[in-house]
Design a protein around this motif. Structure first.
Motif, PDB file in Angstrom:
ATOM      1  N   SER A   1      35.472  37.885  29.660  1.00  0.00           N
ATOM      2  CA  SER A   1      34.610  37.754  28.612  1.00  0.00           C
ATOM      3  C   SER A   1      34.502  39.298  27.865  1.00  0.00           C
ATOM      4  O   SER A   1      34.411  39.545  26.874  1.00  0.00           O
ATOM      5  CB  SER A   1      33.489  37.135  28.982  1.00  0.00           C
ATOM      6  OG  SER A   1      33.683  35.834  29.347  1.00  0.00           O
TER       7      SER A   1
ATOM      8  N   THR B   1      37.510  38.585  37.063  1.00  0.00           N
ATOM      9  CA  THR B   1      36.865  37.243  36.978  1.00  0.00           C
ATOM     10  C   THR B   1      36.349  36.876  35.616  1.00  0.00           C
ATOM     11  O   THR B   1      36.848  37.458  34.556  1.00  0.00           O
ATOM     12  CB  THR B   1      35.147  37.701  37.576  1.00  0.00           C
ATOM     13  OG1 THR B   1      34.735  38.930  36.707  1.00  0.00           O
ATOM     14  CG2 THR B   1      35.327  38.457  39.088  1.00  0.00           C
ATOM     15  N   SER B   2      35.841  35.585  35.111  1.00  0.00           N
ATOM     16  CA  SER B   2      35.662  35.162  34.168  1.00  0.00           C
ATOM     17  C   SER B   2      34.770  36.117  33.192  1.00  0.00           C
ATOM     18  O   SER B   2      34.965  36.345  32.237  1.00  0.00           O
ATOM     19  CB  SER B   2      34.983  33.831  34.277  1.00  0.00           C
ATOM     20  OG  SER B   2      35.986  32.795  34.706  1.00  0.00           O
ATOM     21  N   GLU B   3      33.903  36.630  34.257  1.00  0.00           N
ATOM     22  CA  GLU B   3      32.909  37.507  33.449  1.00  0.00           C
ATOM     23  C   GLU B   3      33.686  38.724  32.883  1.00  0.00           C
ATOM     24  O   GLU B   3      33.318  39.309  31.707  1.00  0.00           O
ATOM     25  CB  GLU B   3      31.925  37.936  34.099  1.00  0.00           C
ATOM     26  CG  GLU B   3      30.738  36.842  34.668  1.00  0.00           C
ATOM     27  CD  GLU B   3      31.471  35.908  35.832  1.00  0.00           C
ATOM     28  OE1 GLU B   3      32.229  36.351  36.418  1.00  0.00           O
ATOM     29  OE2 GLU B   3      30.931  34.724  35.829  1.00  0.00           O
TER      30      GLU B   3
ATOM     31  N   ALA C   1      42.132  34.473  33.330  1.00  0.00           N
ATOM     32  CA  ALA C   1      41.361  35.453  33.807  1.00  0.00           C
ATOM     33  C   ALA C   1      41.879  35.777  35.280  1.00  0.00           C
ATOM     34  O   ALA C   1      42.380  36.862  35.724  1.00  0.00           O
ATOM     35  CB  ALA C   1      39.928  35.380  34.006  1.00  0.00           C
ATOM     36  N   ARG C   2      42.037  34.560  36.206  1.00  0.00           N
ATOM     37  CA  ARG C   2      42.550  34.723  37.483  1.00  0.00           C
ATOM     38  C   ARG C   2      44.187  35.281  37.654  1.00  0.00           C
ATOM     39  O   ARG C   2      44.785  36.241  38.511  1.00  0.00           O
ATOM     40  CB  ARG C   2      42.841  33.272  38.319  1.00  0.00           C
ATOM     41  CG  ARG C   2      41.224  32.664  38.735  1.00  0.00           C
ATOM     42  CD  ARG C   2      41.149  31.983  39.766  1.00  0.00           C
ATOM     43  NE  ARG C   2      41.794  30.781  39.340  1.00  0.00           N
ATOM     44  CZ  ARG C   2      41.426  29.687  38.550  1.00  0.00           C
ATOM     45  NH1 ARG C   2      40.347  29.800  38.203  1.00  0.00           N
ATOM     46  NH2 ARG C   2      42.203  28.740  38.200  1.00  0.00           N
TER      47      ARG C   2
ATOM     48  N   LYS D   1      40.909  29.725  30.144  1.00  0.00           N
ATOM     49  CA  LYS D   1      40.682  31.064  29.965  1.00  0.00           C
ATOM     50  C   LYS D   1      40.386  31.466  31.635  1.00  0.00           C
ATOM     51  O   LYS D   1      40.642  32.735  31.939  1.00  0.00           O
ATOM     52  CB  LYS D   1      39.407  31.681  29.141  1.00  0.00           C
ATOM     53  CG  LYS D   1      39.866  31.469  27.619  1.00  0.00           C
ATOM     54  CD  LYS D   1      38.521  31.937  26.806  1.00  0.00           C
ATOM     55  CE  LYS D   1      38.851  31.880  25.477  1.00  0.00           C
ATOM     56  NZ  LYS D   1      37.795  31.766  24.425  1.00  0.00           N
ATOM     57  N   SER D   2      39.626  30.620  32.157  1.00  0.00           N
ATOM     58  CA  SER D   2      39.529  30.954  33.523  1.00  0.00           C
ATOM     59  C   SER D   2      40.722  31.173  34.541  1.00  0.00           C
ATOM     60  O   SER D   2      40.712  31.954  35.182  1.00  0.00           O
ATOM     61  CB  SER D   2      38.346  29.856  34.219  1.00  0.00           C
ATOM     62  OG  SER D   2      39.182  28.783  34.207  1.00  0.00           O
TER      63      SER D   2
END
Lengths: 231, 246
Positions: B195, B190-192, B184-185, B180-181
Protein backbone atom coordinates in the motif's frame (compact mmCIF):
# COMPACT_ATOMS: atom_id res chain seq x y z
CA UNK A 1 48.04 -15.63 -15.58
CA UNK A 2 50.21 -18.72 -15.92
CA UNK A 3 49.24 -22.37 -16.23
CA UNK A 4 50.50 -25.80 -15.25
CA UNK A 5 49.48 -29.43 -15.82
CA UNK A 6 46.94 -31.01 -13.48
CA UNK A 7 48.40 -32.71 -10.42
CA UNK A 8 46.96 -35.85 -8.83
CA UNK A 9 45.45 -33.65 -6.10
CA UNK A 10 43.74 -31.51 -8.76
CA UNK A 11 42.36 -34.64 -10.41
CA UNK A 12 41.01 -35.78 -7.04
CA UNK A 13 39.20 -32.47 -6.58
CA UNK A 14 37.78 -32.58 -10.08
CA UNK A 15 36.60 -36.14 -9.74
CA UNK A 16 34.35 -34.94 -6.91
CA UNK A 17 32.54 -32.42 -9.11
CA UNK A 18 29.08 -33.90 -9.92
CA UNK A 19 29.08 -32.44 -13.42
CA UNK A 20 32.29 -34.33 -14.20
CA UNK A 21 31.54 -37.47 -12.20
CA UNK A 22 28.41 -37.88 -14.34
CA UNK A 23 30.60 -38.47 -17.39
CA UNK A 24 32.08 -41.71 -16.05
CA UNK A 25 35.75 -42.42 -15.44
CA UNK A 26 36.87 -43.08 -19.03
CA UNK A 27 35.31 -39.96 -20.50
CA UNK A 28 36.43 -37.86 -17.53
CA UNK A 29 40.03 -39.03 -17.92
CA UNK A 30 39.87 -38.12 -21.59
CA UNK A 31 38.51 -34.66 -20.81
CA UNK A 32 41.02 -33.98 -18.03
CA UNK A 33 43.84 -34.95 -20.38
CA UNK A 34 43.09 -31.77 -22.33
CA UNK A 35 42.91 -29.47 -19.29
CA UNK A 36 45.47 -27.31 -17.54
CA UNK A 37 45.31 -25.44 -14.26
CA UNK A 38 45.20 -21.67 -14.71
CA UNK A 39 46.68 -19.57 -11.91
CA UNK A 40 45.15 -16.11 -11.62
CA UNK A 41 46.37 -13.33 -9.36
CA UNK A 42 44.16 -11.23 -7.11
CA UNK A 43 42.50 -8.45 -9.08
CA UNK A 44 42.23 -10.44 -12.30
CA UNK A 45 38.92 -10.96 -14.09
CA UNK A 46 37.91 -14.40 -15.32
CA UNK A 47 35.06 -13.01 -17.39
CA UNK A 48 32.88 -9.96 -17.73
CA UNK A 49 29.10 -9.71 -17.87
CA UNK A 50 28.01 -9.99 -21.47
CA UNK A 51 30.95 -12.16 -22.60
CA UNK A 52 29.83 -15.25 -24.48
CA UNK A 53 29.94 -18.15 -22.04
CA UNK A 54 31.99 -20.49 -24.21
CA UNK A 55 33.51 -22.22 -21.18
CA UNK A 56 32.69 -23.12 -17.61
CA UNK A 57 35.05 -23.41 -14.68
CA UNK A 58 36.15 -25.58 -11.82
CA UNK A 59 37.54 -23.65 -8.86
CA UNK A 60 40.37 -25.57 -7.20
CA UNK A 61 41.55 -22.98 -4.70
CA UNK A 62 41.32 -19.28 -3.95
CA UNK A 63 38.42 -16.87 -3.68
CA UNK A 64 36.26 -15.37 -6.41
CA UNK A 65 33.54 -12.77 -6.38
CA UNK A 66 30.57 -12.66 -8.74
CA UNK A 67 29.42 -9.11 -9.27
CA UNK A 68 26.46 -7.62 -11.10
CA UNK A 69 26.80 -4.01 -12.14
CA UNK A 70 23.66 -1.96 -12.62
CA UNK A 71 23.16 0.35 -15.60
CA UNK A 72 23.90 3.17 -13.14
CA UNK A 73 27.28 1.60 -12.37
CA UNK A 74 26.44 0.31 -8.90
CA UNK A 75 28.07 -3.01 -8.06
CA UNK A 76 26.22 -5.75 -6.22
CA UNK A 77 28.05 -8.81 -4.95
CA UNK A 78 25.93 -11.80 -5.96
CA UNK A 79 28.14 -14.48 -4.47
CA UNK A 80 31.55 -15.33 -3.08
CA UNK A 81 33.01 -18.56 -4.42
CA UNK A 82 35.41 -20.01 -1.90
CA UNK A 83 34.96 -23.76 -2.17
CA UNK A 84 36.17 -26.13 -4.87
CA UNK A 85 33.44 -26.79 -7.42
CA UNK A 86 32.01 -25.88 -10.78
CA UNK A 87 30.49 -22.57 -11.77
CA UNK A 88 29.10 -20.87 -14.87
CA UNK A 89 28.07 -24.26 -16.26
CA UNK A 90 24.40 -23.41 -16.74
CA UNK A 91 24.93 -20.30 -18.87
CA UNK A 92 27.70 -22.05 -20.74
CA UNK A 93 25.65 -25.11 -21.70
CA UNK A 94 22.79 -22.87 -22.75
CA UNK A 95 25.16 -20.91 -24.97
CA UNK A 96 24.27 -17.63 -23.29
CA UNK A 97 26.43 -14.78 -22.10
CA UNK A 98 27.69 -14.53 -18.54
CA UNK A 99 25.17 -12.49 -16.52
CA UNK A 100 27.78 -11.38 -13.98
CA UNK A 101 31.42 -10.42 -13.78
CA UNK A 102 33.88 -12.77 -12.05
CA UNK A 103 36.70 -11.12 -10.10
CA UNK A 104 39.59 -12.84 -8.35
CA UNK A 105 39.74 -11.58 -4.76
CA UNK A 106 42.40 -14.01 -3.61
CA UNK A 107 44.95 -15.77 -5.84
CA UNK A 108 43.17 -18.70 -7.37
CA UNK A 109 43.67 -21.85 -9.35
CA UNK A 110 40.98 -22.86 -11.78
CA UNK A 111 40.40 -25.22 -14.65
CA UNK A 112 38.43 -23.83 -17.55
CA UNK A 113 36.53 -26.34 -19.65
CA UNK A 114 35.40 -25.40 -23.16
CA UNK A 115 31.66 -25.82 -23.61
CA UNK A 116 32.05 -27.53 -26.98
CA UNK A 117 34.47 -30.14 -25.64
CA UNK A 118 32.18 -30.99 -22.74
CA UNK A 119 29.03 -31.14 -24.85
CA UNK A 120 30.74 -33.32 -27.45
CA UNK A 121 31.49 -35.84 -24.73
CA UNK A 122 27.98 -35.51 -23.32
CA UNK A 123 26.50 -36.10 -26.75
CA UNK A 124 28.24 -39.46 -26.82
CA UNK A 125 26.68 -40.32 -23.47
CA UNK A 126 23.19 -38.79 -23.50
CA UNK A 127 22.05 -41.09 -20.69
CA UNK A 128 23.91 -38.90 -18.21
CA UNK A 129 21.94 -35.76 -19.16
CA UNK A 130 19.73 -36.21 -16.08
CA UNK A 131 22.77 -36.16 -13.79
CA UNK A 132 24.00 -33.01 -15.50
CA UNK A 133 20.62 -31.35 -15.02
CA UNK A 134 20.80 -32.40 -11.38
CA UNK A 135 23.97 -30.34 -11.13
CA UNK A 136 21.98 -27.27 -12.14
CA UNK A 137 19.56 -27.86 -9.27
CA UNK A 138 22.34 -26.97 -6.82
CA UNK A 139 22.25 -23.44 -8.21
CA UNK A 140 18.47 -23.36 -8.20
CA UNK A 141 18.53 -24.16 -4.49
CA UNK A 142 21.16 -21.48 -3.95
CA UNK A 143 18.94 -18.82 -5.52
CA UNK A 144 15.81 -20.05 -3.73
CA UNK A 145 17.65 -19.73 -0.45
CA UNK A 146 18.83 -16.25 -1.46
CA UNK A 147 15.35 -15.08 -2.40
CA UNK A 148 13.87 -16.61 0.72
CA UNK A 149 16.40 -14.81 2.93
CA UNK A 150 15.90 -11.50 1.18
CA UNK A 151 12.14 -11.72 1.58
CA UNK A 152 11.71 -13.33 4.95
CA UNK A 153 14.67 -12.61 7.21
CA UNK A 154 15.84 -9.49 9.00
CA UNK A 155 19.23 -7.91 8.24
CA UNK A 156 20.71 -9.05 11.55
CA UNK A 157 19.68 -12.64 10.77
CA UNK A 158 21.26 -12.42 7.33
CA UNK A 159 24.55 -11.11 8.74
CA UNK A 160 24.67 -13.79 11.43
CA UNK A 161 23.81 -16.47 8.89
CA UNK A 162 26.44 -15.23 6.43
CA UNK A 163 29.19 -15.19 9.06
CA UNK A 164 28.36 -18.72 10.20
CA UNK A 165 28.17 -20.06 6.64
CA UNK A 166 31.40 -18.35 5.66
CA UNK A 167 33.22 -19.66 8.69
CA UNK A 168 31.88 -23.16 8.06
CA UNK A 169 33.19 -23.08 4.52
CA UNK A 170 36.53 -21.49 5.36
CA UNK A 171 37.06 -22.50 8.98
CA UNK A 172 40.65 -23.66 8.72
CA UNK A 173 41.79 -20.54 6.99
CA UNK A 174 39.97 -18.28 9.41
CA UNK A 175 41.79 -19.88 12.33
CA UNK A 176 45.09 -18.94 10.77
CA UNK A 177 46.07 -15.41 11.86
CA UNK A 178 47.93 -14.94 8.60
CA UNK A 179 45.24 -16.52 6.49
CA UNK A 180 42.06 -15.39 4.84
CA UNK A 181 39.60 -13.38 6.79
CA UNK A 182 36.02 -12.43 6.17
CA UNK A 183 35.49 -10.26 3.10
CA UNK A 184 35.42 -6.50 3.57
CA UNK A 185 32.38 -5.24 5.44
CA UNK A 186 30.97 -3.30 2.51
CA UNK A 187 31.26 -6.41 0.34
CA UNK A 188 29.37 -8.50 2.88
CA UNK A 189 26.69 -5.81 3.05
CA UNK A 190 26.37 -5.88 -0.73
CA UNK A 191 26.34 -9.69 -0.82
CA UNK A 192 23.45 -9.97 1.63
CA UNK A 193 21.58 -6.98 0.27
CA UNK A 194 21.59 -4.41 3.03
CA UNK A 195 22.78 -0.85 3.11
CA UNK A 196 26.13 -0.03 4.75
CA UNK A 197 24.27 2.00 7.41
CA UNK A 198 21.99 -0.90 8.35
CA UNK A 199 24.99 -3.22 8.25
CA UNK A 200 26.89 -1.05 10.75
CA UNK A 201 23.89 -0.81 13.07
CA UNK A 202 23.37 -4.57 12.95
CA UNK A 203 27.05 -5.25 13.63
CA UNK A 204 26.84 -3.08 16.74
CA UNK A 205 23.88 -5.16 17.93
CA UNK A 206 25.75 -8.40 17.30
CA UNK A 207 28.73 -7.01 19.19
CA UNK A 208 26.54 -5.90 22.09
CA UNK A 209 25.14 -9.43 22.25
CA UNK A 210 28.71 -10.72 22.60
CA UNK A 211 28.44 -12.76 19.39
CA UNK A 212 31.19 -11.02 17.40
CA UNK A 213 34.07 -8.59 17.69
CA UNK A 214 33.71 -5.94 15.05
CA UNK A 215 37.04 -4.22 14.91
CA UNK A 216 38.99 -3.71 11.71
CA UNK A 217 38.55 -7.45 11.21
CA UNK A 218 35.34 -9.30 11.98
CA UNK A 219 35.68 -12.15 14.40
CA UNK A 220 33.14 -14.61 15.77
CA UNK A 221 33.33 -14.66 19.58
CA UNK A 222 30.29 -16.71 20.57
CA UNK A 223 29.13 -19.01 17.79
CA UNK A 224 26.16 -20.33 19.76
CA UNK A 225 24.87 -16.81 20.32
CA UNK A 226 25.39 -16.01 16.65
CA UNK A 227 23.50 -19.15 15.64
CA UNK A 228 20.62 -18.09 17.86
CA UNK A 229 20.55 -14.65 16.24
CA UNK A 230 20.57 -16.22 12.79
CA UNK A 231 17.26 -18.00 13.52
CA UNK B 1 -7.39 -36.84 -14.68
CA UNK B 2 -7.84 -37.29 -18.37
CA UNK B 3 -5.43 -38.19 -21.13
CA UNK B 4 -5.75 -36.41 -24.42
CA UNK B 5 -2.57 -36.41 -26.51
CA UNK B 6 -3.80 -34.12 -29.25
CA UNK B 7 -5.08 -31.43 -26.92
CA UNK B 8 -2.00 -31.68 -24.74
CA UNK B 9 0.35 -31.44 -27.72
CA UNK B 10 -1.64 -28.41 -28.88
CA UNK B 11 -0.80 -26.67 -25.60
CA UNK B 12 2.80 -27.89 -25.46
CA UNK B 13 3.70 -26.63 -28.91
CA UNK B 14 2.86 -23.08 -27.86
CA UNK B 15 4.61 -23.28 -24.50
CA UNK B 16 7.83 -21.30 -24.72
CA UNK B 17 9.83 -24.23 -23.37
CA UNK B 18 8.89 -26.55 -26.21
CA UNK B 19 7.96 -24.36 -29.14
CA UNK B 20 11.21 -25.05 -30.99
CA UNK B 21 10.67 -28.80 -30.77
CA UNK B 22 9.74 -30.80 -33.87
CA UNK B 23 6.17 -32.05 -34.01
CA UNK B 24 7.08 -35.72 -33.53
CA UNK B 25 8.93 -34.91 -30.31
CA UNK B 26 6.00 -32.81 -29.07
CA UNK B 27 3.67 -35.75 -29.69
CA UNK B 28 6.01 -38.13 -27.91
CA UNK B 29 6.24 -35.77 -24.96
CA UNK B 30 2.44 -35.39 -24.94
CA UNK B 31 2.14 -39.13 -24.56
CA UNK B 32 3.96 -38.82 -21.22
CA UNK B 33 1.52 -36.19 -19.97
CA UNK B 34 -1.92 -35.94 -18.51
CA UNK B 35 -4.29 -33.14 -17.61
CA UNK B 36 -4.68 -32.39 -13.93
CA UNK B 37 -7.03 -29.98 -12.24
CA UNK B 38 -6.65 -28.66 -8.71
CA UNK B 39 -9.14 -26.76 -6.59
CA UNK B 40 -8.10 -23.50 -4.93
CA UNK B 41 -5.81 -23.81 -1.88
CA UNK B 42 -4.57 -27.24 -2.87
CA UNK B 43 -0.98 -28.36 -2.38
CA UNK B 44 0.22 -29.50 -5.80
CA UNK B 45 3.67 -30.49 -4.58
CA UNK B 46 5.38 -30.47 -1.22
CA UNK B 47 9.02 -29.65 -0.47
CA UNK B 48 11.22 -32.66 0.33
CA UNK B 49 8.83 -35.18 -1.20
CA UNK B 50 10.18 -37.35 -4.04
CA UNK B 51 9.89 -35.38 -7.29
CA UNK B 52 7.79 -37.53 -9.59
CA UNK B 53 6.49 -35.01 -12.09
CA UNK B 54 6.87 -31.61 -13.68
CA UNK B 55 3.85 -29.36 -14.12
CA UNK B 56 3.11 -26.89 -16.87
CA UNK B 57 0.57 -24.39 -15.55
CA UNK B 58 -2.12 -23.98 -18.19
CA UNK B 59 -4.61 -21.85 -16.35
CA UNK B 60 -4.44 -20.43 -12.83
CA UNK B 61 -2.02 -19.03 -10.29
CA UNK B 62 0.13 -20.95 -7.85
CA UNK B 63 2.30 -19.88 -4.95
CA UNK B 64 5.84 -21.19 -4.66
CA UNK B 65 7.20 -21.46 -1.12
CA UNK B 66 10.60 -22.45 0.18
CA UNK B 67 11.39 -24.17 3.46
CA UNK B 68 14.63 -23.09 5.12
CA UNK B 69 16.96 -25.24 7.21
CA UNK B 70 14.93 -24.42 10.31
CA UNK B 71 11.75 -25.71 8.69
CA UNK B 72 10.21 -22.25 8.26
CA UNK B 73 8.20 -21.67 5.08
CA UNK B 74 8.08 -18.49 3.04
CA UNK B 75 6.61 -17.56 -0.32
CA UNK B 76 9.29 -16.86 -2.88
CA UNK B 77 7.27 -16.49 -6.07
CA UNK B 78 3.90 -16.57 -7.73
CA UNK B 79 3.59 -18.41 -11.02
CA UNK B 80 0.91 -18.29 -13.67
CA UNK B 81 -0.10 -19.55 -17.08
CA UNK B 82 2.60 -21.11 -19.22
CA UNK B 83 5.18 -21.64 -16.49
CA UNK B 84 6.90 -24.93 -15.80
CA UNK B 85 7.74 -26.18 -12.32
CA UNK B 86 9.31 -29.29 -10.82
CA UNK B 87 12.39 -29.73 -13.02
CA UNK B 88 14.00 -31.61 -10.16
CA UNK B 89 11.83 -34.53 -11.27
CA UNK B 90 14.35 -34.94 -14.10
CA UNK B 91 17.21 -35.61 -11.72
CA UNK B 92 17.84 -39.15 -10.51
CA UNK B 93 16.25 -39.51 -7.05
CA UNK B 94 15.29 -35.82 -7.11
CA UNK B 95 13.21 -34.26 -4.36
CA UNK B 96 11.12 -31.13 -4.67
CA UNK B 97 12.90 -28.08 -3.30
CA UNK B 98 9.70 -26.07 -3.00
CA UNK B 99 6.03 -26.43 -2.19
CA UNK B 100 3.40 -25.34 -4.65
CA UNK B 101 -0.09 -24.28 -3.60
CA UNK B 102 -2.91 -23.16 -5.87
CA UNK B 103 -4.40 -19.73 -5.24
CA UNK B 104 -7.40 -20.51 -7.42
CA UNK B 105 -8.76 -23.44 -9.39
CA UNK B 106 -5.82 -24.39 -11.59
CA UNK B 107 -5.40 -26.56 -14.66
CA UNK B 108 -1.99 -28.01 -15.43
CA UNK B 109 -0.29 -30.59 -17.58
CA UNK B 110 1.52 -33.20 -15.53
CA UNK B 111 4.68 -34.58 -17.15
CA UNK B 112 5.96 -37.83 -15.71
CA UNK B 113 9.50 -37.14 -14.49
CA UNK B 114 11.00 -40.57 -14.99
CA UNK B 115 9.59 -41.03 -18.48
CA UNK B 116 10.56 -37.49 -19.47
CA UNK B 117 14.08 -38.12 -18.20
CA UNK B 118 14.31 -41.27 -20.36
CA UNK B 119 12.98 -39.30 -23.33
CA UNK B 120 15.70 -36.68 -22.84
CA UNK B 121 18.37 -39.36 -22.64
CA UNK B 122 17.30 -40.52 -26.07
CA UNK B 123 17.03 -37.00 -27.52
CA UNK B 124 20.17 -35.07 -26.69
CA UNK B 125 19.14 -31.87 -28.46
CA UNK B 126 15.93 -31.79 -26.45
CA UNK B 127 18.00 -32.31 -23.29
CA UNK B 128 19.98 -29.23 -24.29
CA UNK B 129 16.78 -27.20 -24.58
CA UNK B 130 15.80 -28.32 -21.08
CA UNK B 131 19.20 -27.15 -19.87
CA UNK B 132 18.40 -23.81 -21.49
CA UNK B 133 15.05 -23.77 -19.71
CA UNK B 134 16.76 -24.28 -16.38
CA UNK B 135 19.40 -21.70 -17.20
CA UNK B 136 16.70 -19.20 -18.05
CA UNK B 137 15.10 -19.93 -14.70
CA UNK B 138 18.43 -19.42 -12.93
CA UNK B 139 18.99 -16.12 -14.73
CA UNK B 140 15.51 -14.98 -13.72
CA UNK B 141 16.29 -15.87 -10.12
CA UNK B 142 19.57 -13.97 -10.35
CA UNK B 143 17.65 -10.91 -11.56
CA UNK B 144 15.07 -11.38 -8.82
CA UNK B 145 17.83 -11.52 -6.21
CA UNK B 146 19.40 -8.40 -7.62
CA UNK B 147 16.04 -6.63 -7.59
CA UNK B 148 15.49 -7.53 -3.95
CA UNK B 149 18.95 -6.31 -3.04
CA UNK B 150 19.04 -3.12 -5.03
CA UNK B 151 15.55 -1.77 -5.61
CA UNK B 152 12.98 -0.39 -3.22
CA UNK B 153 9.51 -1.89 -2.83
CA UNK B 154 8.00 0.98 -4.86
CA UNK B 155 10.54 0.49 -7.65
CA UNK B 156 9.82 -3.26 -7.78
CA UNK B 157 6.08 -2.59 -7.93
CA UNK B 158 6.65 0.05 -10.61
CA UNK B 159 8.59 -2.42 -12.76
CA UNK B 160 5.91 -5.06 -12.30
CA UNK B 161 3.23 -2.61 -13.41
CA UNK B 162 5.28 -1.52 -16.41
CA UNK B 163 5.76 -5.15 -17.42
CA UNK B 164 2.05 -5.72 -17.94
CA UNK B 165 1.14 -2.20 -19.08
CA UNK B 166 -0.86 -1.76 -22.26
CA UNK B 167 -0.80 1.59 -24.12
CA UNK B 168 -4.25 3.18 -24.22
CA UNK B 169 -4.47 6.61 -25.85
CA UNK B 170 -1.66 8.60 -24.28
CA UNK B 171 -1.37 6.60 -21.05
CA UNK B 172 -0.60 2.99 -20.09
CA UNK B 173 -2.93 0.72 -18.13
CA UNK B 174 -2.18 -2.46 -16.23
CA UNK B 175 -4.98 -4.84 -15.29
CA UNK B 176 -4.41 -6.56 -11.95
CA UNK B 177 -5.37 -10.20 -12.52
CA UNK B 178 -4.57 -11.36 -9.00
CA UNK B 179 -5.45 -10.12 -5.53
CA UNK B 180 -3.22 -7.34 -4.23
CA UNK B 181 -2.22 -9.46 -1.23
CA UNK B 182 -1.00 -12.21 -3.58
CA UNK B 183 0.81 -9.67 -5.73
CA UNK B 184 2.48 -8.26 -2.62
CA UNK B 185 3.74 -11.74 -1.74
CA UNK B 186 4.98 -12.25 -5.30
CA UNK B 187 6.99 -9.05 -5.05
CA UNK B 188 8.35 -9.95 -1.64
CA UNK B 189 6.57 -7.36 0.49
CA UNK B 190 3.81 -7.20 3.06
CA UNK B 191 0.36 -5.84 2.20
CA UNK B 192 1.19 -2.71 4.22
CA UNK B 193 4.41 -2.14 2.29
CA UNK B 194 2.48 -2.73 -0.93
CA UNK B 195 0.00 0.00 0.00
CA UNK B 196 2.83 2.38 0.87
CA UNK B 197 4.56 1.56 -2.42
CA UNK B 198 1.37 2.26 -4.35
CA UNK B 199 1.00 5.56 -2.51
CA UNK B 200 4.57 6.46 -3.38
CA UNK B 201 3.91 5.66 -7.04
CA UNK B 202 0.82 7.89 -7.01
CA UNK B 203 3.27 10.80 -6.72
CA UNK B 204 4.62 9.65 -10.09
CA UNK B 205 1.28 9.57 -11.86
CA UNK B 206 0.28 5.97 -11.07
CA UNK B 207 -3.42 5.86 -10.19
CA UNK B 208 -6.01 3.16 -9.39
CA UNK B 209 -9.28 2.73 -11.30
CA UNK B 210 -12.21 0.28 -11.38
CA UNK B 211 -11.95 -0.44 -7.66
CA UNK B 212 -8.21 -0.92 -7.93
CA UNK B 213 -8.39 -3.56 -10.66
CA UNK B 214 -6.86 -1.24 -13.25
CA UNK B 215 -3.68 0.74 -12.63
CA UNK B 216 -3.10 3.72 -14.92
CA UNK B 217 0.41 5.00 -15.61
CA UNK B 218 0.41 8.55 -16.92
CA UNK B 219 4.06 8.55 -18.07
CA UNK B 220 5.64 5.12 -18.51
CA UNK B 221 9.04 6.49 -19.55
CA UNK B 222 9.28 8.67 -16.47
CA UNK B 223 8.26 5.73 -14.26
CA UNK B 224 10.85 3.51 -15.95
CA UNK B 225 13.51 6.15 -15.28
CA UNK B 226 12.47 6.42 -11.66
CA UNK B 227 12.59 2.64 -11.29
CA UNK B 228 16.19 2.72 -12.49
CA UNK B 229 15.64 0.80 -15.72
CA UNK B 230 18.27 1.40 -18.34
CA UNK B 231 17.55 1.96 -22.02
CA UNK B 232 18.93 -1.47 -22.83
CA UNK B 233 16.60 -3.07 -20.29
CA UNK B 234 13.66 -1.35 -21.98
CA UNK B 235 14.68 -1.87 -25.57
CA UNK B 236 16.13 -5.32 -25.74
CA UNK B 237 13.77 -6.09 -28.59
CA UNK B 238 12.07 -8.70 -26.49
CA UNK B 239 8.38 -9.38 -26.53
CA UNK B 240 8.20 -7.67 -23.20
CA UNK B 241 11.43 -6.17 -21.95
CA UNK B 242 10.00 -5.05 -18.61
CA UNK B 243 8.70 -8.55 -17.92
CA UNK B 244 12.21 -9.86 -18.47
CA UNK B 245 13.52 -7.44 -15.91
CA UNK B 246 11.27 -8.75 -13.17
Amino acid sequence: MHSRPLSDADRDVMSQVPLLVALGQTRLTSLLGKCRVECHARGAHLFCAGDIADRFYILLSGHLRLVKTSPQGEETVMNFLTEPGSFAEAVSFAGRSYPVECQVIEDCEIVSIPRDAYLAILRSAPDVAGSVLAGFLRWERFFMEEIYKMRHTRPIQRIASFLIDFEDRNGEKLDDPNGTNFPEKRQIASRIGITPETFSRSLRKLEAAGAIASGPKLQIIDRAALLELAR
Amino acid sequence: MTKDIERISGVLRFARYFRTWPQEDILELASLCEWVRFEADTMMIRADEPAEALYLIVNGHVELSYKDGEGKNGVIDLLGDGQLVGECALAPDGHYAVSLKTLEATTAIRIDGLLFSKFLSAHFDRALTMMSVMTERLCQMLRQTEELKCRSAAQRLGIYLLADAVPIDDVHETPLTIEKSALARKLGMTSETFSRALKKLSELGVTQHSNGRIIRISDAEMLADWCGLSDSERKEGQENAFQAVI
